[in-house]
Design an enzyme around this catalytic site. Structure first.
Site, PDB file in Angstrom:
ATOM      1  N   THR A 247      66.217  77.122  43.370  1.00 32.66           N
ATOM      2  CA  THR A 247      66.391  78.234  44.329  1.00 32.66           C
ATOM      3  C   THR A 247      65.282  79.487  44.042  1.00 32.66           C
ATOM      4  O   THR A 247      64.707  79.295  43.056  1.00 32.66           O
ATOM      5  CB  THR A 247      67.663  78.841  44.088  1.00 32.66           C
ATOM      6  OG1 THR A 247      67.964  80.102  45.257  1.00 32.66           O
ATOM      7  CG2 THR A 247      68.225  79.541  42.668  1.00 32.66           C
TER       8      THR A 247
ATOM      9  N   SER B 246      70.787  83.764  53.988  1.00 30.91           N
ATOM     10  CA  SER B 246      69.734  82.886  53.643  1.00 30.91           C
ATOM     11  C   SER B 246      70.147  81.408  53.909  1.00 30.91           C
ATOM     12  O   SER B 246      69.142  80.561  53.292  1.00 30.91           O
ATOM     13  CB  SER B 246      69.592  83.216  52.045  1.00 30.91           C
ATOM     14  OG  SER B 246      70.524  82.584  51.362  1.00 30.91           O
TER      15      SER B 246
ATOM     16  N   THR C  98      68.962  75.770  53.234  1.00 36.62           N
ATOM     17  CA  THR C  98      68.244  77.181  53.217  1.00 36.62           C
ATOM     18  C   THR C  98      67.607  77.560  54.805  1.00 36.62           C
ATOM     19  O   THR C  98      67.287  76.653  55.508  1.00 36.62           O
ATOM     20  CB  THR C  98      67.059  77.272  52.065  1.00 36.62           C
ATOM     21  OG1 THR C  98      66.758  78.670  51.946  1.00 36.62           O
ATOM     22  CG2 THR C  98      66.143  76.615  52.507  1.00 36.62           C
TER      23      THR C  98
ATOM     24  N   THR D  14      68.554  80.197  48.543  1.00 37.96           N
ATOM     25  CA  THR D  14      69.090  78.869  49.044  1.00 37.96           C
ATOM     26  C   THR D  14      70.458  78.352  48.072  1.00 37.96           C
ATOM     27  O   THR D  14      70.580  78.600  46.984  1.00 37.96           O
ATOM     28  CB  THR D  14      68.095  77.969  48.255  1.00 37.96           C
ATOM     29  OG1 THR D  14      66.623  78.202  48.904  1.00 37.96           O
ATOM     30  CG2 THR D  14      68.094  76.429  48.535  1.00 37.96           C
TER      31      THR D  14
ATOM     32  N   GLY E 111      59.963  79.073  46.833  1.00 34.25           N
ATOM     33  CA  GLY E 111      59.730  77.710  46.881  1.00 34.25           C
ATOM     34  C   GLY E 111      58.355  77.303  46.692  1.00 34.25           C
ATOM     35  O   GLY E 111      58.166  76.238  46.165  1.00 34.25           O
TER      36      GLY E 111
ATOM     37  N   VAL F 299      57.042  76.135  55.274  1.00 34.46           N
ATOM     38  CA  VAL F 299      58.151  75.039  54.793  1.00 34.46           C
ATOM     39  C   VAL F 299      58.098  75.532  53.112  1.00 34.46           C
ATOM     40  O   VAL F 299      57.364  75.296  52.567  1.00 34.46           O
ATOM     41  CB  VAL F 299      57.798  73.796  54.953  1.00 34.46           C
ATOM     42  CG1 VAL F 299      58.920  72.779  54.263  1.00 34.46           C
ATOM     43  CG2 VAL F 299      57.605  73.363  56.629  1.00 34.46           C
ATOM     44  N   GLY F 300      59.540  75.586  52.817  1.00 38.54           N
ATOM     45  CA  GLY F 300      59.542  75.719  51.086  1.00 38.54           C
ATOM     46  C   GLY F 300      59.820  74.514  50.574  1.00 38.54           C
ATOM     47  O   GLY F 300      59.332  73.463  50.711  1.00 38.54           O
ATOM     48  N   ASP F 301      60.508  74.553  49.237  1.00 37.44           N
ATOM     49  CA  ASP F 301      60.791  73.487  48.229  1.00 37.44           C
ATOM     50  C   ASP F 301      61.925  72.638  48.799  1.00 37.44           C
ATOM     51  O   ASP F 301      62.116  71.389  48.434  1.00 37.44           O
ATOM     52  CB  ASP F 301      60.903  74.029  46.993  1.00 37.44           C
ATOM     53  CG  ASP F 301      62.323  74.993  47.034  1.00 37.44           C
ATOM     54  OD1 ASP F 301      62.303  76.247  47.687  1.00 37.44           O
ATOM     55  OD2 ASP F 301      62.952  75.082  46.035  1.00 37.44           O
TER      56      ASP F 301
HETATM   57  N1  GLY Z   1      63.912  78.158  48.058  1.00 35.69           N
HETATM   58  C1  GLY Z   1      63.816  78.540  49.266  1.00 35.69           C
HETATM   59  C2  GLY Z   1      62.615  78.263  49.957  1.00 35.69           C
HETATM   60  O1  GLY Z   1      61.470  78.827  49.451  1.00 35.69           O
HETATM   61  O2  GLY Z   1      62.127  78.388  51.079  1.00 35.69           O
END
Ligand code: GLY
Length: 336
Positions: free
Chosen positions: A246, A93, A213, A195, A249, A224-226
């Site tokens: 984590t 990951s 991540t 993450t 996101g 795209v995540g957080d």
């Molecule tokens: N927390 C990682 C993502 O959602 O990309």
């Protein structure tokens, strides 16, 4: 690979904040301590340096602590700690070996933040293992906060990062299997971690944070995540504390989770209570689908107190403090 389910208790000692006397005068240290005490009342202090990270990553926290013990700063510690996991091909990951998107591309997101509130991030970065170091270069060597996609990669190459194939045989095999049914569904507690977020306090009492991540496995191309969004995946305020997220996101972004945790600590909540409140904002939304996804937070305040909390069981935090590097199983919301 099976998640290791072992539980250890936090070992906060309640001794005074150990600020490096060679770098900070006694008066300065005393006034720092007093102002921190004013901000967050009724909490015992704990020893620094310390480092915490999401999931079970004792090699990463050991690397960070090695730097902190050698009088290194928190920023170097979190960058180097994250690099350990980015280079670990078994972790699917993060970095090299990360699971790809639905088209077979490994795309990385990362962010970093220092004691001054400076920050840098990379979004949808391909073919560069150490996304966290590129994020740091964005912070330090450009007038910008975020670089994305091909621009981020070109920037990394000009800074001396070597492009390489990040799709390992194991991750390719997993993707080929996924393609048979191609069901897109977030997996709770994917593999042995998600993450990697890391927060550290150095001997001067200064805080920095980082997270890195490969995002959701088999995500849509361009997703795209957080993690690279400052305030969502990561936030540091050197006067108050820091938090990192984590899990899924999208849910963290919708609640600006890490900023929320830090602001709750500013208002006087402990790191533990702040993490719990941030999770409650997600699960208590009308029609929340929380049973089908995981989110977890870890946090540290200026006094070195820490907290962690998640929606589901088996989220954990690794903490290195006072000579002990240990995995701490987090408390969680969904006990039904
Ligand atoms: N927390 C990682 C993502 O959602 O990309």
């Amino acid at each position: 690979m099976k998640r290791r389910h072992f539980i250890k208790k936090a070992s906060l000692t309640g001794v005074g904040l150990a600020v490096g006397s060679s770098l900070v005068s006694c008066d300065e240290a005393k006034s720092k301590e007093q102002s921190a005490e004013k901000t967050i009342a009724n909490q015992s202090t704990a020893t620094v340096p310390l480092v915490i990270a999401t999931w079970h990553v004792i090699d990463a926290t050991a690397k960070a602590m090695e730097i902190l013990q050698a009088d290194g700063n928190a920023l170097d510690a979190v960058e180097q700690g994250c690099r350990v996991e980015e280079a670990n091909e078994k972790g699917q990951s993060v970095g090299k070996g990360g699971l790809p998107d639905r088209d077979g591309n490994v795309t990385l997101d990362a962010s970093i933040m220092d004691k001054h509130g400076n920050c840098g991030s990379v979004i949808y970065l391909q073919n560069i293992t150490h996304a966290i170091s590129v994020a740091r270069k964005v912070m330090e060597d450009t007038p910008h906060v975020m670089l994305a996609g091909e621009g981020a990669k070109q920037f990394a190459v000009t800074k001396g990062f070597e492009p390489e194939n990040l799709l390992t045989e194991a991750s390719k095999e997993a993707w080929e299997k996924w393609k048979i049914e191609a069901k897109y569904k977030p997996i709770i507690n994917i593999e042995n971690h998600d993450t990697i977020g890391m927060l550290a306090i150095d001997k001067n009492g200064d805080i920095s944070g980082a997270c890195t991540t490969s995002g959701l496995a088999y995500k849509m191309g361009g997703r795209v995540g957080d993690s690279p969004i400052i305030g969502s995946g990561l936030f540091v305020d050197n006067e108050v504390g820091a938090a990192v997220a984590t899990g899924l996101g999208e849910e963290v972004v919708k609640t600006v989770g890490s900023f929320l945790v830090v602001e709750l600590m500013r208002q006087g909540k402990t790191p533990q209570d702040a993490c719990e409140e941030a999770i409650s904002r997600i699960v208590n939304k009308p029609n929340s689908d929380y049973k089908n996804f995981q989110v977890g937070y870890i946090a540290v305040n200026k006094q070195g107190k820490t907290g962690s909390y998640s929606i589901h069981q088996w989220f954990s935090m690794t903490k290195f403090q006072g000579g002990v590097n240990e995995q701490i199983q987090s408390d969680y919301f969904n006990k039904a």
